[in-house]
Design an enzyme around this catalytic site. Structure first.
Site, PDB file in Angstrom:
ATOM      1  N   LYS A 157     -11.400  -1.869   7.443  1.00 54.03           N
ATOM      2  CA  LYS A 157     -10.805  -2.424   7.676  1.00 54.03           C
ATOM      3  C   LYS A 157     -10.923  -2.469   9.815  1.00 54.03           C
ATOM      4  O   LYS A 157     -11.138  -3.814  10.793  1.00 54.03           O
ATOM      5  CB  LYS A 157      -9.392  -2.290   7.699  1.00 54.03           C
ATOM      6  CG  LYS A 157      -8.592  -2.345   6.748  1.00 54.03           C
ATOM      7  CD  LYS A 157      -8.018  -3.459   5.823  1.00 54.03           C
ATOM      8  CE  LYS A 157      -8.008  -3.234   4.545  1.00 54.03           C
ATOM      9  NZ  LYS A 157      -7.442  -2.634   3.993  1.00 54.03           N
TER      10      LYS A 157
ATOM     11  N   ASP B 144      -1.136   7.069   6.208  1.00 51.41           N
ATOM     12  CA  ASP B 144      -2.236   6.398   6.299  1.00 51.41           C
ATOM     13  C   ASP B 144      -2.528   5.159   7.476  1.00 51.41           C
ATOM     14  O   ASP B 144      -1.552   3.815   7.189  1.00 51.41           O
ATOM     15  CB  ASP B 144      -1.724   5.174   4.725  1.00 51.41           C
ATOM     16  CG  ASP B 144      -2.398   3.876   4.382  1.00 51.41           C
ATOM     17  OD1 ASP B 144      -3.664   3.679   4.980  1.00 51.41           O
ATOM     18  OD2 ASP B 144      -2.997   3.431   3.487  1.00 51.41           O
TER      19      ASP B 144
ATOM     20  N   TRP C 170       1.224  -1.106   0.308  1.00 52.60           N
ATOM     21  CA  TRP C 170       0.363  -0.368  -0.271  1.00 52.60           C
ATOM     22  C   TRP C 170       1.107   1.413  -0.439  1.00 52.60           C
ATOM     23  O   TRP C 170       0.591   1.873  -1.036  1.00 52.60           O
ATOM     24  CB  TRP C 170      -0.837  -0.037   1.485  1.00 52.60           C
ATOM     25  CG  TRP C 170      -1.852  -1.636   1.040  1.00 52.60           C
ATOM     26  CD1 TRP C 170      -2.036  -2.009   2.330  1.00 52.60           C
ATOM     27  CD2 TRP C 170      -3.115  -1.110  -0.099  1.00 52.60           C
ATOM     28  NE1 TRP C 170      -2.859  -3.094   1.962  1.00 52.60           N
ATOM     29  CE2 TRP C 170      -3.579  -2.740   0.493  1.00 52.60           C
ATOM     30  CE3 TRP C 170      -3.261  -0.304  -0.821  1.00 52.60           C
ATOM     31  CZ2 TRP C 170      -4.207  -2.735  -0.018  1.00 52.60           C
ATOM     32  CZ3 TRP C 170      -3.878  -0.644  -1.781  1.00 52.60           C
ATOM     33  CH2 TRP C 170      -5.063  -2.550  -1.487  1.00 52.60           C
TER      34      TRP C 170
HETATM   35  C1  PLP Z   1      -6.439  -1.417   2.483  1.00 50.73           C
HETATM   36  C2  PLP Z   1      -5.810  -0.959   2.230  1.00 50.73           C
HETATM   37  C3  PLP Z   1      -6.087  -0.055   1.393  1.00 50.73           C
HETATM   38  C4  PLP Z   1      -6.937   0.351   0.648  1.00 50.73           C
HETATM   39  O1  PLP Z   1      -7.918   0.426   0.793  1.00 50.73           O
HETATM   40  P1  PLP Z   1      -8.846   0.990   0.285  1.00 50.73           P
HETATM   41  O2  PLP Z   1     -10.350   1.751   1.020  1.00 50.73           O
HETATM   42  O3  PLP Z   1      -9.672  -0.369  -0.826  1.00 50.73           O
HETATM   43  O4  PLP Z   1      -9.436   1.522  -0.911  1.00 50.73           O
HETATM   44  C5  PLP Z   1      -4.650   1.118   1.694  1.00 50.73           C
HETATM   45  N1  PLP Z   1      -4.208   1.151   2.459  1.00 50.73           N
HETATM   46  C6  PLP Z   1      -3.615   0.132   3.858  1.00 50.73           C
HETATM   47  C7  PLP Z   1      -3.418   0.522   4.335  1.00 50.73           C
HETATM   48  C8  PLP Z   1      -4.541  -0.229   3.579  1.00 50.73           C
HETATM   49  O5  PLP Z   1      -4.664  -1.824   4.486  1.00 50.73           O
END
Ligand code: PLP
Length: 353
Positions: free
Chosen positions: A192, A168, A101
Site C-alpha cells: 500500500k 495493523d 480488515w
Molecule cells: C490490504 C490490507 C490488509 C491485507 O493485506 P495482505 O498483505 O493482502 O494480506 C490488511 N490490513 C489492512 C489495513 C489492509 O489495508
C-alpha cells in the site's frame, strides 16, 4: 495522457523508485547480474536487508529492543501469527472493530486466545473510529487497525491503555510522524505505502516474545526470524529491495515529517472540496477521516457512473470504491502528488451531470 494512480493497493510508488527498481532487474549494483538471480546470502543482498532494517528503525525511532522482520504471507498472515506469538489460550487480548480488515484480524486471532471487543463502529457502517474504549482487565495487548483502507477511516489519536498496542498499519505506515516506541508491535503489508507486494514489515518489541506456551512452527516464530535477520529461508529479496528504495525516498523527502506535510495538504484539499461541493458526500465522520483513503458518494446515485467515466477520461485510475462497498475511494498514498489531487478536485468542480 498522464495517469493519476488513486488505486488502493498495490498502490502508487515514486517514479524514481520504479526506475531504480527496473535498473536493478537489468544490472544490480554494476554486478552484471540481475537482483532476481543472485543469492540471498551474497554480500550485496545482505547489505540491502541490513539497510532496510536500519531505515525502518531510524524512521520509527526504535532501538535494539525491537526486532524488525521482512516476512511473506501478507498482513493477513499477521492476523493469526501475532496472536500465536503473543497470546496464550487462557489469556485475553482486546480488539477494536473499525472495519473489514479489523474484523478479519479478530476472526483469525480467535483460535489462539480469548478476545474482547473494546469498541466497534460496525452498527453505523464503520463510519467513524470510536474514541471510547472498554479494555478487558489484564489484556495482553490491544489490537488496532490504524487506517481502515476499505471504509476510509483512520485513528488520529493514540489509545491510552496500560497494555501494549499491536497495530495493523498496512495502509498508513510511514505516512505521518509516528513513534514506534508507543507500540508493542506494528505490521504492514508493503504494497500500500512502502513497496511492492510480496513482503510484510513486522516490528515487535522483543520483551513481548517467548511468553506463549504453545509450540510454534519454525516459520511462524518471530524469534527465529529476528535471530536469522529475516533470512531463515529465502526472503522475498526483490520486494524488500523496492521497500528499501521507497524508504530512502521517504528520507530524501524529509522523512515522516515530510510525508505528514504532503499527506495533510492532499487530504485537506480533497475533504474541503467534499464539504463545499453539494454534488458529493464524504462517507466518514469528521475527526475520523483517513488521509490515505478518502471515501465518498455522489449525492445523487445516478451520477456515480457519470463521474466514474469523467475521471477515467481525464487519466484518473483506481478511484472506484471497494467491490463490496461501492461509491468512490481516492487513495492518496505517500507517492501521490498534490497535482493529482488538484486534478480530482478540478474535475469535481467542473462536473456538470
Ligand atoms: C490490504 C490490507 C490488509 C491485507 O493485506 P495482505 O498483505 O493482502 O494480506 C490488511 N490490513 C489492512 C489495513 C489492509 O489495508
Amino acid at each position: 495522457m498522464k495517469k493519476h494512480n488513486f488505486g488502493a493497493g498495490p498502490g502508487i510508488l515514486p517514479q524514481s523508485v520504479i526506475a531504480e527498481a527496473a535498473q536493478a532487474v537489468q544490472d544490480f549494483n554494476h554486478s552484471g547480474l540481475s537482483i532476481l538471480e543472485i543469492s540471498h546470502r551474497s554480500k550485496d543482498v545482505i547489505a540491502v536487508m541490513d539497510e532496510a532494517e536500519d531505515l525502518v528503525k531510524q524512521l520509527l525511532q526504535i532501538g535494539d529492543d525491537y526486532g524488525v522482520m521482512f516476512l511473506t504471507g501478507g498482513a493477513s498472515t499477521q492476523f493469526f501469527m501475532s496472536a500465536m506469538n503473543l497470546l496464550n489460550e487462557d489469556e485475553t487480548a482486546s480488539f477494536t472493530d473499525t472495519g473489514e480488515w479489523a474484523s478479519k484480524a479478530i476472526e483469525e486471532a480467535h483460535n489462539f486466545g480469548k478476545l474482547h471487543i473494546a469498541s466497534s463502529s460496525k452498527a453505523s457502517g464503520y463510519d467513524h473510529i470510536p474514541t471510547e474504549l472498554d479494555i478487558a482487565p489484564n489484556s495482553k495487548y490491544l489490537h488496532i487497525t490504524t487506517n481502515n483502507t476499505i471504509y476510509g477511516s483512520q485513528y488520529h489519536f493514540l489509545p491510552k491503555v496500560d497494555c501494549p498496542i499491536v497495530a495493523d498499519m498496512s495502509s498508513d505506515i510511514f505516512s505521518r510522524q509516528i513513534n514506534g516506541n508507543d507500540y508493542g508491535m506494528i505490521y504492514a503489508g508493503a504494497q500500500k505505502n512502502m513497496g511492492a507486494a510480496g513482503v510484510t514489515l513486522v516490528v515487535v518489541k522483543k520483551s513481548l516474545l517467548g511468553t506463549v506456551k504453545r509450540t510454534l512452527p519454525t516459520m511462524l516464530d518471530y524469534r527465529v526470524h529476528i535471530a536469522k535477520k529475516s533470512s531463515h529461508n529465502t526472503p522475498p529479496v526483490y520486494p524488500i529491495y523496492v521497500s528499501l528504495l521507497t524508504l530512502r525516498w521517504i528520507l530524501s523527502e524529509g522523512g515522516l515529517l515530510g510525508m505528514e506535510k504532503r499527506n495533510r495538504a492532499k487530504a485537506e484539499l480533497l475533504y474541503n472540496e467534499l464539504d463545499r461541493n453539494p454534488l458529493f458526500v464524504p462517507k466518514v465522520k469528521k475527526g475520523s477521516q483517513s488521509w490515505m483513503n478518502a471515501t465518498f458518494l455522489t449525492a445523487d446515485k445516478a451520477h456515480e457512473p457519470l463521474f466514474t467515466a469523467y475521471c477515467k477520461a481525464n487519466g484518473i485510475v483506481g478511484i472506484e470504491g471497494y467491490r463490496t462497498v461501492g461509491g468512490f475511494r481516492a487513495s492518496m498514498y505517500n507517492a501521490l502528488g498534490l497535482e493529482s489531487v488538484q486534478l480530482l478536485v478540478d474535475l469535481m468542480q467542473n462536473f456538470k451531470p
